[in-house]
Design an enzyme around this catalytic site. Structure first.
Site, PDB file in Angstrom:
ATOM      1  N   ASP A  96      58.337  34.471  32.307  1.00 57.87           N
ATOM      2  CA  ASP A  96      59.684  34.367  31.761  1.00 57.87           C
ATOM      3  C   ASP A  96      60.025  32.913  31.455  1.00 57.87           C
ATOM      4  O   ASP A  96      59.733  32.008  32.244  1.00 57.87           O
ATOM      5  CB  ASP A  96      60.666  34.946  32.787  1.00 57.87           C
ATOM      6  CG  ASP A  96      62.068  35.076  32.253  1.00 57.87           C
ATOM      7  OD1 ASP A  96      62.254  35.812  31.270  1.00 57.87           O
ATOM      8  OD2 ASP A  96      62.981  34.444  32.813  1.00 57.87           O
ATOM      9  N   GLU A 151      39.899  30.936  38.148  1.00 55.85           N
ATOM     10  CA  GLU A 151      39.255  31.052  39.459  1.00 55.85           C
ATOM     11  C   GLU A 151      39.111  32.520  39.857  1.00 55.85           C
ATOM     12  O   GLU A 151      38.043  32.949  40.309  1.00 55.85           O
ATOM     13  CB  GLU A 151      40.090  30.304  40.501  1.00 55.85           C
ATOM     14  CG  GLU A 151      39.611  30.486  41.933  1.00 55.85           C
ATOM     15  CD  GLU A 151      40.647  30.024  42.935  1.00 55.85           C
ATOM     16  OE1 GLU A 151      40.700  30.614  44.035  1.00 55.85           O
ATOM     17  OE2 GLU A 151      41.410  29.078  42.630  1.00 55.85           O
TER      18      GLU A 151
END
Length: 545
Positions: free
Chosen positions: A208, A258
């Site tokens: 957002d 990752e």
């Protein structure tokens, strides 16, 4: 001709994601509020629709001043929506159906009921706790005026005074305090939030206000910069799009990479970037930042051949050219529905010419689904729902309405609970056998858009979407990165994709001859063939390849 550069595989590059406004999707426990159990129960519907995944609007603990975008706990589930166990079951079931799950993260601001903000109020001026937010002394003789001239998106000043005399910044509602992203605690906190949800198996995050977070150092006044033409939002160049925000997205991208490397499942970051310049939007999608941003220019465009072609060129020439893929969008929870926009209607001003709006919305849907890149659908657009423009003022819940003293009707009209079954109470929004009143009232005409009724009609909007999504998987050219405009008469758009696919859009008010030699495979109007009716789109497989 546009050719998207290759930057490696990614499920998100050609995906169709379905946005679920949880509160209004389906109510499993009968309290009149949609919940995660309701989403879980309707996963087979999403699978049959043919989407690749779903994005859940905020379901976190919140006092609901902005229906979940005022978060008080980023690592839990609001009791109205279920429990963390409900969420885990939803993710497992979605993955069994080969559906990706994305969730909303709100990093620009939190609820004033967040523990950090309560600590800041208690600690007082100059405390380390207040440094996590934007607290400042006021201006004027006694500090009785706001620290600067910034305006809230929802109306009024962007500052609220607290009892000890200081003020805090809230770019949105007063109940939503902006974080200070120059404070290291904030970045460390959100790293924990990302890891919490990635550990629970989510496939991506919708971020957002991704252009927010950092504010201009020193929080200076700004010259009046006007308002966004479509939303009416005040434009404040010092509160948005600061250079430091890109460092945040590089750090989040490293976390996503990752997890991708560790699990073999790609984790994706999609930003809500409210920046009008396409070149600047593309900067957020550099290879080490966000994977995608919603391309709102397409949502904002009128149904006009020149406007649409210009917007498509900007998307493919900037965002796609950066090595990413355009995320096309026609509807979302913040904008009037496309049926109403294309009809000339607006919240509080009436629905306009609904038949014209529906005809254009059907054509625009097929245009969007034929373009290179991904597409994000908003719940109910596949049902052809218009905006509910005449909700009684006493039920309006959007802070935009209340903060503007009723000048702006707000966004409730596109958030009315969905109709599932024509003959059931509240059109089947709540589970069978329950009769709780939905949190927003549904108009009687919702019966014409209920899922069960649309499934009975082969020409319905629902069937239009289902067939388009099925063909999008089956036609190899619709996975191609190639795009080439064709010469056409005024009022008409036509382009090819890959080897042998063409899309033709008639934006005019007159029938036109189809400018390609091919076999019709799908169309927004059943009369399409050698001639294309007004306000319609058709897909063709070309004969001469």
């Amino acid at each position: 001709m546009h050719t998207e550069p290759s930057a490696g595989p990614g499920w998100w590059r050609n995906a169709v994601i379905y946005q679920v406004y949880v509160r209004s999707f389906h109510d499993a426990d009968g309290d009149g509020i949609g919940d995660l159990g309701g989403v879980r129960a309707r996963l087979p519907y999403l699978r049959s629709l043919g989407v690749d995944g779903l994005w859940l609007n905020p379901f976190f603990p919140s006092p609901q001043h902005d229906h979940g975008y005022d978060v008080s706990d980023y690592c839990a589930v609001h009791p109205d929506y279920g429990t963390i166990d409900t969420f885990d079951r939803l993710v497992r079931d979605a993955h069994r159906l080969n559906l990706k799950v994305m969730i909303d993260v709100v990093p620009n601001h939190c609820s004033i009921e967040h523990p950090w903000f309560a600590e800041a109020l208690a600690a007082g001026p100059g405390s380390p706790e207040r440094a996590r937010f934007h607290f400042a002394d006021g201006s004027g003789r006694d500090g009785e005026l706001p620290p600067n001239n910034w305006r809230s998106i929802f109306g009024g000043s962007a500052w609220r005074r607290v009892p000890d005399g200081q003020w805090y910044l809230h770019t949105f509602a007063a109940e939503q305090a902006d974080f200070n992203w120059r404070h290291p605690d904030v970045a460390a906190y959100f790293e924990q939030v990302l890891r919490f949800w990635f550990d629970r198996g989510v496939d991506g995050l919708r971020i957002d206000v991704a252009h927010g977070l950092h504010k201009r150092d020193g929080l200076p006044d700004h010259e009046h910069a006007g308002h966004d033409e479509l939303t009416g939002d005040p434009v404040n160049p010092h509160a948005w799009n600061q250079p430091e925000v890109h460092d945040v997205w590089r750090s989040w991208r490293a976390i996503a990479e990752e997890y991708t490397a560790r699990t073999g499942r790609e984790r994706v970051l999609v930003g809500e970037v409210g920046v009008l310049d396409a070149e600047q939007v593309a900067q957020y999608q550099r290879p080490d930042e966000l994977h995608q941003n919603f391309f709102f220019e397409f949502l904002r465009a009128d149904f006009d051949d020149r406007t649409l072609s210009d917007v498509i060129d900007r998307g493919l020439g900037t965002i796609a050219a950066s090595g990413s893929a355009v995320a096309w969008v026609l509807n979302n929870h913040d904008m009037p529905r496309s049926v109403t926009r294309y009809a000339g209607g607006a919240p509080g001003a009436g629905p306009g010419d609904v038949e014209l709006g529906l005809t254009r919305a059907r054509a625009a849907a097929l245009l969007m689904l034929a373009l290179p890149g991904s597409a994000y659908l908003y719940q109910g657009e596949e049902l052809g729902l218009p905006e509910v423009t005449d909700l009684p003022e006493e039920v309006l819940a959007d802070p935009m309405f209340h903060r503007s003293n009723g000048v702006r009707r707000g966004r409730d009209g596109c958030r009315v609970p969905l109709p599932w079954a024509t003959a059931e109470d509240h059109f089947g929004f709540s589970a069978s056998g329950t009769a709780s009143t939905p949190w927003l009232p549904q108009p009687d005409w919702f019966a014409h858009h209920a899922v069960d009724r649309l499934l009975e009609s082969g020409q319905s909007m629902l069937h239009l979407y289902r067939e388009a999504l099925a063909l999008r998987r089956l036609i190899p050219a619709l996975s191609s990165n190639d795009f080439r405009w064709l010469l056409t008469e005024p009022g008409v758009l036509a382009f090819t994709r890959g080897d042998g696919f063409a899309c033709v859009v008639n934006c005019s008010s007159r029938p036109v001859c189809t400018p390609v030699d091919g076999d019709l495979v799908h169309a927004s109007d059943p009369e399409a063939g050698e001639k294309l009716p007004p306000n319609s789109t058709a897909w063709f497989l070309l004969r001469d390849r």
